[in-house]
Scaffold this active site. Structure first.
Site, PDB file in Angstrom:
ATOM      1  N   GLY A   1      11.191  44.759  61.139  1.00  0.00           N
ATOM      2  CA  GLY A   1      12.571  44.328  61.300  1.00  0.00           C
ATOM      3  C   GLY A   1      12.826  43.774  62.681  1.00  0.00           C
ATOM      4  O   GLY A   1      12.213  44.210  63.658  1.00  0.00           O
TER       5      GLY A   1
ATOM      6  N   TYR B   1      12.312  33.471  52.525  1.00  0.00           N
ATOM      7  CA  TYR B   1      12.911  34.707  53.025  1.00  0.00           C
ATOM      8  C   TYR B   1      14.384  34.457  53.316  1.00  0.00           C
ATOM      9  O   TYR B   1      14.733  33.543  54.068  1.00  0.00           O
ATOM     10  CB  TYR B   1      12.181  35.150  54.281  1.00  0.00           C
ATOM     11  N   SER B   2      15.264  35.250  52.715  1.00  0.00           N
ATOM     12  CA  SER B   2      16.695  35.001  52.835  1.00  0.00           C
ATOM     13  C   SER B   2      17.466  36.303  52.923  1.00  0.00           C
ATOM     14  O   SER B   2      17.414  37.136  52.013  1.00  0.00           O
ATOM     15  CB  SER B   2      17.193  34.196  51.629  1.00  0.00           C
TER      16      SER B   2
ATOM     17  N   SER C   1      15.436  44.160  59.550  1.00  0.00           N
ATOM     18  CA  SER C   1      15.114  43.927  58.146  1.00  0.00           C
ATOM     19  C   SER C   1      14.395  45.073  57.449  1.00  0.00           C
ATOM     20  O   SER C   1      14.206  45.022  56.228  1.00  0.00           O
ATOM     21  CB  SER C   1      14.285  42.648  58.003  1.00  0.00           C
TER      22      SER C   1
END
Length: 397
Positions: free
Chosen positions: A341, A193-194, A88
Site C-alpha cells: 500500500g 488497477y483502479s 491499498s
C-alpha cells in the site's frame, strides 16, 4: 497504488484463529536477519528516507528491525507498536469481507454492479449491468481510476496538496469523478488497477449488509483476530490515533534529491475510502496475512477465488500478479504472496510464503527513494530478496 493498498463462515472460522503471538525478546540489532537489516539501513543512508521498519515472522519466531527516525523533529526511534496508514492494503480487508459475504450467500461474485448500486455506473460509455463484483475485485472492470482524474491531480499533486489534503469526499463523489472519464476497456477484456473498483466494492458491502464498511471490517476481521491497532477511520478523522510516528512526503516531486520534505501525517482519509484509508501496524498486518494465507478467514472455494491471479501484462508493478485484493511477487528464488500500500508519506508491504508461516511486513515513513532503489518499492523488493532468497533457495509454494 497511487493512493494513497479489505473481508467465513464468520464465527465458526474465527474460532480457529489464534491470538497474535507476543513479541519475542528483541535480539541485538539485525542479529538474526542481517540482510533485511542491511536494506533498512540503506533505505535511510542511500535512499534518503526518514525511517524504515520491518517485522519478520518465521514459524513461532518474531524479529523486529528498524533504521532512521519516526520523527525528524525529535529524532525519536521507531518502535514496533507504532501505527501508520496502510494505503491499498485496505483492499485486502475489503476483498476478504466481500468473499465472506459470498460464502454466506449474501451476494455473488457474478452479481452486477447495477444489481447492487442501480443507476450509479451508467453513461459516459459505462453500463453497470455488464460489470461484475469479481471484476471490481480483480481490476478487470475497465472502470477509470479516480486517482488519475486530471481535476483531482490539480489538487493533490505537488504543493496544492497542502491546501487540499483536508478536503472531504463521499464514496459516490469518488465514483462520479471517475465516471466522468471514459472506461479503459470493455469489462473483462483487460487489467487496469483502479481505486474506483474498491470504492464500488465498499458501497456494495454497505448495501448488502445495511452496515458501514468500518463496522463490517471490525466485526469480521479486526475484532476476531484481536487486531487492536487496526481500524478504518471515520471519513473526516484527520489524525492517527494511538502511538505513531510522522509521515513525510515530497509531494510527488520529480527531483527527489532537491525537493523539500513536508509532514503530511494528518489528512482527510475520505478520498481513500475502501481503496486505501485504513491504519495498522506491521505486527497486525503479519497477523492478518498469516490468518488469510493459512485459510482461517475464508472457506476453500472463496480462498481459491481470492488467489486466482491475473497477469497485469505490464500494466502494474513488474513481476507481480493480482488476485482478489491480493498480489503475488516473483523473486529470484520463487514467489511470495500478500499486498502493498502507498499513501502520502507512508508506503508498506506485507508478503510471505503461500502457507503463511514465513512473513515479512515492512513500512517506510516517506514516499520517495533516492539513488538506485528508484522508489520505496525498490527498498521492499530488496528486503524480500534478502529475507526469502539469501542463498537463493526455493520459496515454499
Amino acid at each position: 497504488m497511487k493512493t494513497a493498498i479489505r473481508a467465513a463462515l464468520a464465527a465458526a472460522l474465527f474460532t480457529s484463529v489464534s491470538a497474535p503471538a507476543a513479541f519475542a525478546a528483541e535480539p541485538p540489532h539485525g542479529a538474526e536477519h542481517p540482510g533485511v537489516q542491511s536494506v533498512l539501513d540503506r533505505a535511510v543512508s542511500e535512499a534518503g528516507l526518514p525511517g524504515a521498519r520491518a517485522e519478520v515472522r518465521d514459524g513461532n519466531s518474531t524479529w523486529f528491525g528498524t533504521a532512521g527516525t519516526a520523527d525528524l523533529a525529535t529524532g525519536r526511534e521507531i518502535t514496533a507498536n507504532e501505527r501508520f496508514r496502510i494505503g491499498s492494503t485496505t483492499k485486502t480487508f475489503v476483498a476478504t469481507v466481500v468473499l465472506q459475504l459470498a460464502a454466506e450467500q449474501q451476494l455473488s461474485l457474478d452479481d452486477s454492479v447495477e444489481h447492487w448500486l442501480p443507476g450509479l455506473v451508467d453513461g459516459h460509455g459505462y453500463d453497470g449491468s455488464r460489470i461484475t463484483v469479481r471484476q471490481l475485485l480483480n481490476h478487470t472492470s475497465g472502470v477509470f481510476n479516480y486517482a488519475e482524474d486530471p481535476t483531482l491531480g490539480e489538487k493533490f499533486v505537488g504543493t496544492p496538496f497542502l491546501q487540499h489534503r483536508f478536503d472531504h469526499f463521499t464514496p459516490r463523489q469518488l465514483v462520479e469523478t471517475a465516471l466522468a472519464n471514459g472506461p479503459k476497456f470493455a469489462p473483462g477484456t483487460g487489467f487496469a488497477y483502479s481505486d474506483t473498483n474498491y470504492a464500488l466494492a465498499g458501497l456494495i458491502v454497505e448495501k448488502a449488509t445495511g452496515r458501514s464498511l468500518p463496522q463490517e471490517i471490525a466485526k469480521r476481521i479486526t475484532k476476531p483476530l484481536r487486531l487492536k491497532n487496526t481500524y478504518e477511520p471515520a471519513a473526516d478523522d484527520m489524525r492517527i490515533h494511538g502511538p505513531h510516528g510522522r509521515h513525510y512526503s515530497q509531494l510527488m516531486a520529480k527531483d527527489v534529491d532537491t525537493a523539500p520534505v513536508y509532514d503530511v501525517t494528518d489528512l482527510n482519509p475520505s478520498w481513500g475510502y475502501a481503496s486505501g484509508d485504513m491504519i495498522s501496524t506491521i505486527g497486525d498486518l503479519n497477523t492478518f496475512f498469516r490468518a488469510l494465507l493459512e485459510g482461517h478467514l475464508l472457506p476453500p472455494a472463496q480462498q481459491r477465488e481470492m488467489f486466482t491471479m491475473q497477469d497485469p501484462q505490464g500494466h502494474w508493478i513488474p513481476d507481480t500478479e493480482y488476485g482478489l485484493g491480493v498480489a503475488s511477487q516473483k523473486l529470484s528464488c520463487g514467489t511470495v504472496w500478500g499486498m502493498g500500500g502507498a499513501i502520502n508519506g507512508s508506503w508498506s508491504y506485507t508478503f510471505g510464503t503461500r502457507d503463511g508461516r514465513h512473513l515479512l511486513s515492512t513500512e517506510v515513513n516517506g514516499d520517495w527513494a533516492k539513488g538506485k532503489f528508484g522508489s520505496p518499492i525498490g527498498v521492499f523488493t530488496a528486503e524480500l530478496e534478502a529475507e526469502f532468497c539469501p542463498k537463493n533457495p526455493a520459496v515454499a509454494s
